[in-house]
Design a protein around this motif. Structure first.
Motif, PDB file in Angstrom:
ATOM      1  N   THR A 127       0.825  -1.217   0.000  1.00 24.51           N
ATOM      2  CA  THR A 127       0.000   0.000   0.000  1.00 24.51           C
ATOM      3  C   THR A 127       0.858   1.265   0.000  1.00 24.51           C
ATOM      4  O   THR A 127       0.472   2.274  -0.579  1.00 24.51           O
ATOM      5  N   ILE A 128       2.020   1.201   0.607  1.00 20.25           N
ATOM      6  CA  ILE A 128       2.865   2.399   0.629  1.00 20.25           C
ATOM      7  C   ILE A 128       3.489   2.641  -0.756  1.00 20.25           C
ATOM      8  O   ILE A 128       3.655   3.776  -1.173  1.00 20.25           O
ATOM      9  N   TRP A 129       3.783   1.556  -1.493  1.00 18.98           N
ATOM     10  CA  TRP A 129       4.233   1.753  -2.882  1.00 18.98           C
ATOM     11  C   TRP A 129       3.113   2.397  -3.709  1.00 18.98           C
ATOM     12  O   TRP A 129       3.359   3.257  -4.551  1.00 18.98           O
ATOM     13  N   LEU A 130       1.888   1.985  -3.445  1.00 17.43           N
ATOM     14  CA  LEU A 130       0.757   2.605  -4.157  1.00 17.43           C
ATOM     15  C   LEU A 130       0.646   4.088  -3.786  1.00 17.43           C
ATOM     16  O   LEU A 130       0.384   4.933  -4.657  1.00 17.43           O
ATOM     17  N   ASP A 131       0.848   4.399  -2.491  1.00 17.14           N
ATOM     18  CA  ASP A 131       0.841   5.808  -2.071  1.00 17.14           C
ATOM     19  C   ASP A 131       1.904   6.595  -2.840  1.00 17.14           C
ATOM     20  O   ASP A 131       1.667   7.721  -3.293  1.00 17.14           O
ATOM     21  N   GLU A 132       3.066   5.983  -2.954  1.00 13.22           N
ATOM     22  CA  GLU A 132       4.166   6.683  -3.615  1.00 13.22           C
ATOM     23  C   GLU A 132       3.867   6.870  -5.108  1.00 13.22           C
ATOM     24  O   GLU A 132       4.144   7.926  -5.679  1.00 13.22           O
ATOM     25  N   ALA A 133       3.271   5.833  -5.698  1.00  9.71           N
ATOM     26  CA  ALA A 133       2.894   5.942  -7.111  1.00  9.71           C
ATOM     27  C   ALA A 133       1.899   7.084  -7.291  1.00  9.71           C
ATOM     28  O   ALA A 133       1.992   7.874  -8.240  1.00  9.71           O
ATOM     29  N   TYR A 134       0.968   7.184  -6.361  1.00  7.29           N
ATOM     30  CA  TYR A 134      -0.043   8.249  -6.419  1.00  7.29           C
ATOM     31  C   TYR A 134       0.629   9.614  -6.328  1.00  7.29           C
ATOM     32  O   TYR A 134       0.266  10.557  -7.033  1.00  7.29           O
ATOM     33  N   MET A 135       1.641   9.699  -5.472  1.00  5.01           N
ATOM     34  CA  MET A 135       2.368  10.976  -5.340  1.00  5.01           C
ATOM     35  C   MET A 135       3.035  11.351  -6.654  1.00  5.01           C
ATOM     36  O   MET A 135       2.917  12.495  -7.118  1.00  5.01           O
ATOM     37  N   TRP A 136       3.703  10.379  -7.283  1.00  2.00           N
ATOM     38  CA  TRP A 136       4.390  10.686  -8.550  1.00  2.00           C
ATOM     39  C   TRP A 136       3.382  11.006  -9.633  1.00  2.00           C
ATOM     40  O   TRP A 136       3.633  11.865 -10.498  1.00  2.00           O
ATOM     41  N   ASP A 137       2.237  10.340  -9.596  1.00  3.31           N
ATOM     42  CA  ASP A 137       1.173  10.667 -10.564  1.00  3.31           C
ATOM     43  C   ASP A 137       0.811  12.136 -10.466  1.00  3.31           C
ATOM     44  O   ASP A 137       0.686  12.829 -11.480  1.00  3.31           O
ATOM     45  N   LYS A 138       0.605  12.584  -9.256  1.00  2.00           N
ATOM     46  CA  LYS A 138       0.170  13.976  -9.053  1.00  2.00           C
ATOM     47  C   LYS A 138       1.213  14.972  -9.543  1.00  2.00           C
ATOM     48  O   LYS A 138       0.896  16.093  -9.944  1.00  2.00           O
ATOM     49  N   LEU A 139       2.464  14.534  -9.510  1.00  2.00           N
ATOM     50  CA  LEU A 139       3.544  15.406  -9.964  1.00  2.00           C
ATOM     51  C   LEU A 139       3.879  15.159 -11.433  1.00  2.00           C
ATOM     52  O   LEU A 139       4.866  15.689 -11.956  1.00  2.00           O
ATOM     53  N   ALA A 140       3.040  14.322 -12.086  1.00  2.00           N
ATOM     54  CA  ALA A 140       3.213  13.986 -13.503  1.00  2.00           C
ATOM     55  C   ALA A 140       4.558  13.333 -13.777  1.00  2.00           C
ATOM     56  O   ALA A 140       5.127  13.481 -14.864  1.00  2.00           O
ATOM     57  N   LYS A 141       5.093  12.648 -12.813  1.00  2.00           N
ATOM     58  CA  LYS A 141       6.349  11.902 -13.007  1.00  2.00           C
ATOM     59  C   LYS A 141       5.962  10.462 -13.347  1.00  2.00           C
ATOM     60  O   LYS A 141       5.959   9.572 -12.476  1.00  2.00           O
ATOM     61  N   LYS A 142       5.614  10.270 -14.612  1.00  2.00           N
ATOM     62  CA  LYS A 142       5.025   8.995 -15.011  1.00  2.00           C
ATOM     63  C   LYS A 142       5.971   7.812 -14.831  1.00  2.00           C
ATOM     64  O   LYS A 142       5.569   6.731 -14.420  1.00  2.00           O
ATOM     65  N   SER A 143       7.223   8.021 -15.169  1.00  2.00           N
ATOM     66  CA  SER A 143       8.151   6.888 -15.052  1.00  2.00           C
ATOM     67  C   SER A 143       8.364   6.492 -13.598  1.00  2.00           C
ATOM     68  O   SER A 143       8.462   5.319 -13.256  1.00  2.00           O
ATOM     69  N   TYR A 144       8.403   7.511 -12.741  1.00  2.53           N
ATOM     70  CA  TYR A 144       8.537   7.221 -11.308  1.00  2.53           C
ATOM     71  C   TYR A 144       7.305   6.470 -10.798  1.00  2.53           C
ATOM     72  O   TYR A 144       7.397   5.519 -10.024  1.00  2.53           O
ATOM     73  N   ALA A 145       6.160   6.941 -11.277  1.00  5.49           N
ATOM     74  CA  ALA A 145       4.911   6.313 -10.839  1.00  5.49           C
ATOM     75  C   ALA A 145       4.863   4.866 -11.324  1.00  5.49           C
ATOM     76  O   ALA A 145       4.457   3.956 -10.592  1.00  5.49           O
ATOM     77  N   TYR A 146       5.283   4.645 -12.574  1.00  4.81           N
ATOM     78  CA  TYR A 146       5.277   3.299 -13.127  1.00  4.81           C
ATOM     79  C   TYR A 146       6.214   2.391 -12.320  1.00  4.81           C
ATOM     80  O   TYR A 146       5.863   1.256 -11.977  1.00  4.81           O
ATOM     81  N   HIS A 147       7.376   2.932 -12.028  1.00  7.24           N
ATOM     82  CA  HIS A 147       8.332   2.154 -11.224  1.00  7.24           C
ATOM     83  C   HIS A 147       7.716   1.773  -9.868  1.00  7.24           C
ATOM     84  O   HIS A 147       7.838   0.623  -9.400  1.00  7.24           O
ATOM     85  N   ALA A 148       7.053   2.746  -9.260  1.00  7.01           N
ATOM     86  CA  ALA A 148       6.448   2.476  -7.952  1.00  7.01           C
ATOM     87  C   ALA A 148       5.380   1.402  -8.067  1.00  7.01           C
ATOM     88  O   ALA A 148       5.237   0.545  -7.197  1.00  7.01           O
ATOM     89  N   ARG A 149       4.647   1.443  -9.156  1.00  8.44           N
ATOM     90  CA  ARG A 149       3.595   0.420  -9.330  1.00  8.44           C
ATOM     91  C   ARG A 149       4.205  -0.967  -9.545  1.00  8.44           C
ATOM     92  O   ARG A 149       3.689  -1.974  -9.061  1.00  8.44           O
ATOM     93  N   LEU A 150       5.297  -0.989 -10.314  1.00  5.42           N
ATOM     94  CA  LEU A 150       5.976  -2.289 -10.475  1.00  5.42           C
ATOM     95  C   LEU A 150       6.454  -2.816  -9.123  1.00  5.42           C
ATOM     96  O   LEU A 150       6.359  -4.014  -8.832  1.00  5.42           O
ATOM     97  N   GLN A 151       6.947  -1.909  -8.333  1.00  3.47           N
ATOM     98  CA  GLN A 151       7.400  -2.317  -6.994  1.00  3.47           C
ATOM     99  C   GLN A 151       6.213  -2.794  -6.155  1.00  3.47           C
ATOM    100  O   GLN A 151       6.327  -3.745  -5.388  1.00  3.47           O
ATOM    101  N   ALA A 152       5.082  -2.134  -6.337  1.00  4.39           N
ATOM    102  CA  ALA A 152       3.886  -2.546  -5.597  1.00  4.39           C
ATOM    103  C   ALA A 152       3.480  -3.955  -6.010  1.00  4.39           C
ATOM    104  O   ALA A 152       3.098  -4.791  -5.178  1.00  4.39           O
ATOM    105  N   LYS A 153       3.602  -4.213  -7.319  1.00  6.19           N
ATOM    106  CA  LYS A 153       3.248  -5.554  -7.800  1.00  6.19           C
ATOM    107  C   LYS A 153       4.177  -6.600  -7.186  1.00  6.19           C
ATOM    108  O   LYS A 153       3.743  -7.693  -6.803  1.00  6.19           O
ATOM    109  N   GLU A 154       5.440  -6.261  -7.118  1.00  2.00           N
ATOM    110  CA  GLU A 154       6.392  -7.182  -6.484  1.00  2.00           C
ATOM    111  C   GLU A 154       6.064  -7.373  -5.001  1.00  2.00           C
ATOM    112  O   GLU A 154       6.111  -8.482  -4.478  1.00  2.00           O
TER     113      GLU A 154
END
Lengths: 271, 1171
Positions: A215-242
């Motif tokens: 859930t914290i990786w998802l939080d982080e992905a959400y943060m990067w989304d809001k800042l339009a840092k798509k690659s960071y957000a994608y990375h965070a989501r991959l980490q969430a999946k792991e």
């Protein structure tokens, strides 16, 4: 030596504590009877005012408090109760004035300082809101977490970056680096343009509580989304999946968590 | 060692063996009156029946007795005929009256109460056939006689037990007064032809070490009772501030001009029937509904030096305020300031005299003082009211108002202070041990100590000087030196002690700091001064002032620190600044009480490897816990040199699910006290989180009363549960009425559940009454709850909300009371944010939440109307239901309520919607409603319309399949463990006729709940105070495999025996072995290890798979031979070893002896059957 005052009034809101198990109507009825035989019973008047307040019968509550003020002008608690009721009614200026009268008698009241902090917030008096929250912490023998959170909320709204950071540090030194506090700090850091620092905080939460990694990786992905840092957000989501893989099967089975995971998979499929 | 021994005896021996024997068996000195001719003595002495048992004789002052003369110098036992229990040839044989004349024989005896008397009396007697016992003219006991008078014609109700001495219950709490007392006994025959009669007694008690200043049953009281309900403030506007401090004949108080008090009254004072109060003064019953306060005061004599270290023992029905010299010194069951209409918080204990805590450290002045009491009702229409009290003082060596202090306040002719060492070079090493009065010390040739002053002593308050706030009045004023030279003043006095003492208690208020010396030895330092007393010079200033409001308690230990005979105490009093405007001191020096354990032990904050043991002592000392696997094998010790009275010992490094026996000890320089290990004093660590272990949970709510019914609820549970251990004990708030004070916790928790507290961890949530005192600080201080995730769950940072794990159960304690938590919204890092993180993090099969204010109640509170209930439906219950919470436990309403299995009846994360009862949709959730299962959830029976639990009508257990989200929660209000009151509509019906629609059981019935969790089953029962089951339901979880396979996206063929990933392993086996149905995973298959002494098959498995499959490992020497099964699931074979669960996976190890494979060949296979 209170006993030398013309009218002794150390009213206690809790004198009727055990009676509180009766229904509100019954309690008011009983208070009416008591006051009928003794209209000057200051304890009872304050008590009935509180009952009327709980009953949301504000006019009657004010009537009792006004009468109490006439009988016992030295009462302080009536002003605190009046301030609470006025705050409920969004009549902040009057609440603040009533609180001022209370402070004359009881300047060390933690409750009153916290209430004034909130009133000041509602009326945009940021400096006072912060100051009262700080005083409430200072006065308490062992301030509860909620007092620190009030200070943090006020600092986030009105304070500087440094003073807010200091408020977080103060809270952490008192209650430890608990995940809910760190999560809030990360949100604040992201809001205040320090996402890298927020990311460090998120990492700390995951290290401290691995079961929250997903859930914290998802939080982080959400943060990067809001800042339009798509690659960071994608990375965070991959980490969430792991992280999902290492979750206990029991957590994976929870419907709320399964839905989060499915939503994650969907978002990963999006271009 | 002496102190320890005392506690050991308490633990091991009956109280009677610890007490002092006041009258021994076979005692001498009895006077007796035989009535051999069968004539009633009342015939020759008309007031015989009123006087014989209280005569003025031999120095004892009773009443005038002029009846038949008693024979003196008799020795017990007394008897005629044969009494089996008396050794032959002992005591005094009485003359055998003729048959038909055998009636009553009378006895009395003077007993010496010593300096302070005795209390806690116990009476053992062998009486044939019956008897009435009197002490100082009061009836204190009867044995085998019935009635209200015990005259010559009264016969015993039955033939007495003539073989054994029996304990005779005492009426009230009689005490032996200091000095002479008179014990009288009338012995009655069962019939006038009875052939034998006998008496011998043993009276024991605890020697009182106090000076009695006001005794129970004392005279000289003035009282004011107003029966018509008119508040005296109506006619005397300052009545409430003057009545308790009036100027009287010998006492100078304030001007009182209110209603007149009646003089010359004795206590007890009462009206109606107050259980143990009799004699004294009986008041008039007030007019109906006008049972307001009554008032009383009396002058008391403080002697020449006054008294300190007071003790107040009082029986007040229902409560009282107590004032000394115009200051409130105690309150019993009342809050705030006393007015005519002030009501008490409870109905008072009308059976016992209780020690009442005093406010501050009040002292009695020399000369006349005034004691005043206002007594208050619990309800204006109460039928009885009464008071009696005893005020006493512990013996002191030096007291608050002690006189004969000599002083050196060095001031020169200009009014400046000066250093005495300038006049006497060895002043600093001799002044405090100088030969003075009859004390022989060192030679001293410095400036003379002069005067004979009485403490309190301080600078005379003139312009430029101030007062030391906390000093008692009146004080002795001394001259202050000129500003800039106010450094130090010196005082000393002698005192005598009857005995040498090793332990002292010094209660001192010294502004700003002081060095204390006893017989030339530095024994204490007060305030911020260097510990090194060689630095005690005139120029030494205190760093910062000691508390000038509250005296400091210091315990002093040392061999013969006080000697028998003459002693010298010396004080050097130091200012923080030479310009300081005030300086002064007062002190009480007394023998220290024995070190005692006042509270506990009790268990807190536990986990798999941790346990917290707490207790409280009356003096500071180190905290020691010894523990081990048996009471006689305490192999481990934790010692904290923390010098505290509040002992909190956190033990770590323990084994999970293990029982440890323990003992506690506190030690300081003066001795030690311990409660030794015993078979019923143990703690058990939690099982490894995630493991399934049968778990018993006891739940009580609103248990904060001290009523008998509350104890009955507890006893019913103890009787029902028997020797089974209570694994988890939950209290749902309002644990101590009326305001959650520390003392109320003592009575409502620590004195109420002693057996359970020492072997079961107590967990709780916060109730509203807890926050009535200092916003709940006593509750927080008394408990040690996890704030950092120590017991499992996510760290909350607060003891007001927290979580913990027990095996496969996750418990969440939520704060619905404190506004900042109860009204918390997401996003600020508060309780709601924590709650969601905690729920996301837990991997336990069961979630149980507790908070005080129930989301659904129509009990004594209405959840539709009150904000604290409504708040819980905004974010708390939506979150709990979202993550599958199974059971929610609440209190606050003093009833029992229980819902069906429901979901979604809440505000759904909104502060706008109140989701009141009218919005409850009784349709099934599948049809958009809130009901998951409308049945009663029981496999045992049902509750009928009259509220009775019957063995018929069981609807079957609730089911919560995990594969469809574990939807459904049961809510229960368990708020009647202390008292049951009424429903929200005001009715007191046994069954609520207007219940909340979620509830299917609604009972106005005291009781508690037992929750038992075992694997995938949770059973809940409500037990009444007689131990009867009054409600029952069960929740079962299943669908684990289905949930597992559902998580395999893209797998359409989900059957147990299918192999959708074509790796040769069916999905069912992959499920059990923690594999996947999405690809090959042969590595999960069991492996054989032949390297050890056994043949070992090993594999990992999904822990929860044991809930819905039966797993059997089979082995054989031939593939087509006979296969021997070993059950892996419950009950598992002894050859199977299951490892600790890590992330829901555990190892399985199967050991098989090589002897079972004589040809060196063995086949193994795993069989899995879907339940």
């Amino acid at each position: 030596m209170n006993y030398l005052l013309p009218i002794v009034l150390c009213v206690n809101l809790f004198t009727h504590a055990l009676q509180a198990h009766e229904t509100l109507d019954k309690q008011i009825q009983k208070a009416n009877e008591t006051l009928k035989s003794n209209p000057s019973d200051t304890n009872e008047l304050l008590y009935r005012a509180r009952l009327h307040w709980e009953h949301k019968d504000y006019d009657k509550a004010f009537a009792d408090l006004d009468r109490l003020e006439k009988i016992a002008p030295l009462s302080s608690k009536l002003h605190l109760l009046k301030a609470r009721i006025l705050t409920d009614l969004d009549r902040y200026e009057e609440a603040s004035a009533s609180l001022g009268k209370f402070f004359v008698a009881e300047p060390q009241s933690i409750d009153a300082h916290l209430l004034r902090s909130k009133i000041s917030d509602y009326t945009g008096k940021g400096y006072q809101a912060i100051a009262d929250a700080r005083v409430a912490i200072k006065l308490a023998k062992k301030p509860p977490l909620s007092s620190y959170l009030q200070l943090i909320a006020m600092e986030r709204k009105y304070g500087s970056e440094d003073s807010t950071a200091e408020a977080f540090a103060l809270a952490k030194s008192a209650v430890g680096s608990i995940p809910s506090l760190l999560e809030t700090q990360a949100e604040w850091l992201a809001e205040s343009g320090n996402p890298e620092q927020a990311s460090i905080i998120y990492t700390k939460i995951r290290e401290k509580t691995p079961s929250l990694s997903f859930t914290i990786w998802l939080d982080e992905a959400y943060m990067w989304d809001k800042l339009a840092k798509k690659s960071y957000a994608y990375h965070a989501r991959l980490q969430a999946k792991e992280a999902w893989k290492s979750l206990s099967p029991k957590i994976q089975q929870r419907k709320a968590m399964t839905e989060k995971y499915k939503s994650l998979l969907l978002s990963l499929k999006k271009p | 060692m002496k102190l320890t021994l005392q506690i050991l005896l308490i633990a091991a021996l009956p109280a009677s063996l610890l007490a002092d024997i006041i009258v021994a068996k076979g005692s001498s000195g009895w006077s007796y009156l035989e009535t051999t001719n069968g004539d009633d003595p009342d015939g020759s002495d008309s007031d015989y029946d009123d006087t014989w048992y209280n005569p003025s004789v031999s120095g004892y002052t009773g009443v005038t007795y002029d009846g038949p003369a008693f024979t003196t110098s008799g020795t017990a036992p007394f008897h005629y005929g044969a009494i089996t229990g008396f050794p032959s040839g002992t005591g005094t044989p009485l003359a055998l009256p003729a048959s038909g004349d055998r009636k009553v024989t009378y006895f009395y005896k003077i007993i010496d109460g010593g300096a302070y008397g005795y209390n806690n009396l116990e009476l053992n007697a062998l009486v044939d056939d019956g008897a009435a016992f009197y002490l100082n003219g009061q009836l204190i006991a009867t044995d085998g006689v019935i009635g209200s008078t015990y005259t010559f014609s009264r016969e015993a109700s039955s033939a007495g037990d003539e073989t054994t001495y029996d304990g005779i219950p005492l009426i009230g709490s009689p005490i032996i007064q200091p000095g002479l007392n008179l014990l009288a006994v009338s012995v009655h025959q069962v019939s006038d032809t009875s052939s034998d009669l006998g008496l011998d007694i043993e009276l024991s008690g605890t020697a009182v070490s106090y000076n009695t200043i006001v005794s129970s049953g004392s005279s000289g009281w003035n009282y004011l009772q107003i029966t018509n309900g008119d508040d005296p403030m109506d006619n005397d506007t300052d009545f409430d501030t003057t009545w308790f401090n009036p100027t009287t004949s010998n006492y100078a108080g304030t001007n009182y001009d209110g209603p007149s008090f009646s003089a010359g009254t004795n206590t007890p004072i009462y009206y109606g029937s107050v259980e143990v109060l009799s004699g004294g003064t009986e008041l008039t019953d007030p007019d109906p509904d006008n049972g307001y306060a009554f008032y009383m005061y009396k002058e008391i004599d403080g002697g020449t030096e006054g008294y300190a270290s007071l003790n107040l023992s009082m029986l007040a029905d229902d409560g009282a305020f107590v004032y000394l010299n115009g200051e409130l010194i105690a309150r019993d069951g009342v809050l705030g300031d006393g007015t005519f209409t002030t009501l008490t918080e409870g109905s008072g204990d009308e059976e016992n005299y209780d020690d009442i805590p005093l406010i501050g450290n009040p002292s009695i002045r020399p000369g006349t003082n005034l004691l005043a009491v206002s007594v208050h009702q619990n309800d204006y229409d109460s039928s009885d009211m009464g008071i009696d009290l005893q005020l006493s003082a512990a013996p002191t060596l030096v007291t608050t108002y002690s006189g004969e202090w000599a002083m050196l306040n060095p001031i020169d002719a200009n009014g400046d202070g000066y250093d005495p060492a300038t006049a006497d070079a060895d002043f600093n090493t001799t002044w405090f041990d100088q030969s003075y009065a009859s004390y022989t010390g060192s030679a001293y040739d410095g400036p003379a100590f002069t005067g004979s002053l009485a403490t309190p002593i301080q600078y005379t308050q003139v312009s430029g000087t101030g007062a030391v706030d906390g000093l008692e009045s009146p004080y002795t004023g001394i001259t202050s030196p000129n500003s800039g030279t106010r450094n130090t003043a010196y005082f000393l006095k002698t005192f005598t002690s009857d005995e040498a003492l090793d332990a002292l208690k010094l209660t001192i208020l010294a502004d700003d700091g002081a060095y204390i010396y006893l017989n030339g030895n530095h024994v204490a330092t007060v305030g911020d001064l260097p510990d090194d007393a060689t630095l005690d010079t005139w120029g030494q200033l205190a760093g910062s002032g000691s508390d000038e409001d509250v005296p400091e308690e210091i315990f002093i230990f040392g061999s013969d620190i006080v000697t028998a005979g003459e002693n010298l105490i010396a004080v050097s009093l130091h200012n923080t600044s030479a310009t300081s405007s005030d300086l002064g001191f007062q002190m009480v020096l007394q023998r220290a009480d024995d070190l005692e354990i006042l509270r506990g032990p009790y268990l807190q904050k536990a986990g798999e490897s941790i346990m917290t043991v707490r207790w409280r002592t009356n003096q500071e000392g180190a905290s020691i816990v010894r523990y081990g696997d048996s009471p006689t094998n305490l192999t481990e010790t934790v010692t904290l040199d923390n010098n505290t009275t509040e002992h909190i010992v956190e033990i770590s490094g323990l084994e999970p699910a293990t029982k440890y026996y323990y003992e506690i000890e506190t030690a300081h320089a003066g001795g030690e006290v311990k409660i030794e290990a015993s078979t019923d004093q143990s703690f058990q660590t939690h099982p490894v989180a995630g493991t399934d272990v049968p778990t018993r949970i006891w739940v009580i709510g609103d248990s904060g009363t001290t009523r008998d019914e509350k104890i009955a609820v507890y006893d019913a549970y103890l009787n029902l549960t028997g020797p089974a251990h209570t694994d988890v004990w939950l209290m749902l708030g309002d644990n101590a009425y009326g305001s959650g004070t520390d003392q109320e916790f003592q009575e409502a928790v620590f004195d109420s559940y002693p057996e359970l507290l020492k072997d079961t961890v107590l967990w709780s949530c916060l109730g509203n009454h807890e926050t009535d005192t200092d916003d709940g600080q006593p509750y927080i201080d008394i408990h040690s709850f996890p704030t950092a995730g120590e017991s499992g769950g996510v760290a909350s940072g607060s003891e007001r909300y927290y979580s913990f794990d027990y095996g496969n159960i996750h418990f969440i304690s939520i704060d619905s009371e404190t506004a900042s938590n109860a009204q918390d919204l997401p996003g600020g890092g508060g309780m709601i944010d924590w709650l969601e993180l905690d729920l996301q993090s837990t991997d336990k099969d069961w979630i149980i939440a507790l908070f005080h204010h129930g989301p659904y109640t129509k009990g004594s509170h209405d959840s539709d109307l009150k904000d604290k209930h409504i708040n819980t439906r905004r974010y708390i219950t939506p979150l709990l239901e979202k993550y599958g919470c199974d059971l929610i436990l609440n209190g606050h309403s003093h009833v029992y309520e229980r819902s069906m299995l429901i979901n979604g009846h809440h505000s759904n994360f909104s502060t706008d919607d109140t989701s009141d009862s009218s919005t409850f949709n009784s349709a099934n959730v599948t049809a958009g409603g809130h009901v998951v299962d409308a049945g009663n959830g029981s496999d045992l029976g049902s509750v009928d319309a009259a509220g009775n639990f019957n063995s018929s009508g069981a609807d079957g257990a609730y089911e919560k399949p995990v594969n469809v989200g574990e939807q459904g929660t049961v809510y229960s209000t368990i708020g009647a463990s202390g008292h049951a009151t009424n429903w929200a509509d005001g009715s007191e019906d046994f069954v609520n006729l207007n219940p909340h629609p979620v509830h299917i059981v609604n009972l106005l019935l005291m009781g508690s709940s037992i929750v038992e969790v075992d694997g995938n089953t949770l059973n809940f029962q409500y037990i009444d105070q007689d131990g009867n089951v009054r409600d029952d339901f069960t929740i079962k979880k299943d669908g684990y495999y289905e949930a597992w396979i559902n998580n395999h996206n893209g797998v359409t063929d989900q059957a147990f025996a299918e192999d959708p990933d074509h790796d040769g392993i069916p999905s069912g086996i992959e499920y059990v072995l923690g594999g996947t149905a999405l690809g090959p995973d042969c590595v999960i298959l069991p492996k054989l290890d032949t390297t050890g002494s056994n043949l070992v098959f090993g594999f990992n498995r999904l822990v929860e798979s044991a809930e819905d499959t039966t797993q059997i490992f089979e082995y054989s020497t031939e593939l087509d031979g006979t296969w021997t099964p070993l059950n892996i699931t419950d009950p598992k074979s002894s050859s199977v070893i299951l490892g600790t669960s890590v992330g829901g996976i555990q190892s399985v190890t199967i050991n098989i002896s090589p002897s079972l494979a004589p040809d060196g060949r063995l086949f193994g296979r795993l069989r899995v059957i879907k339940d």
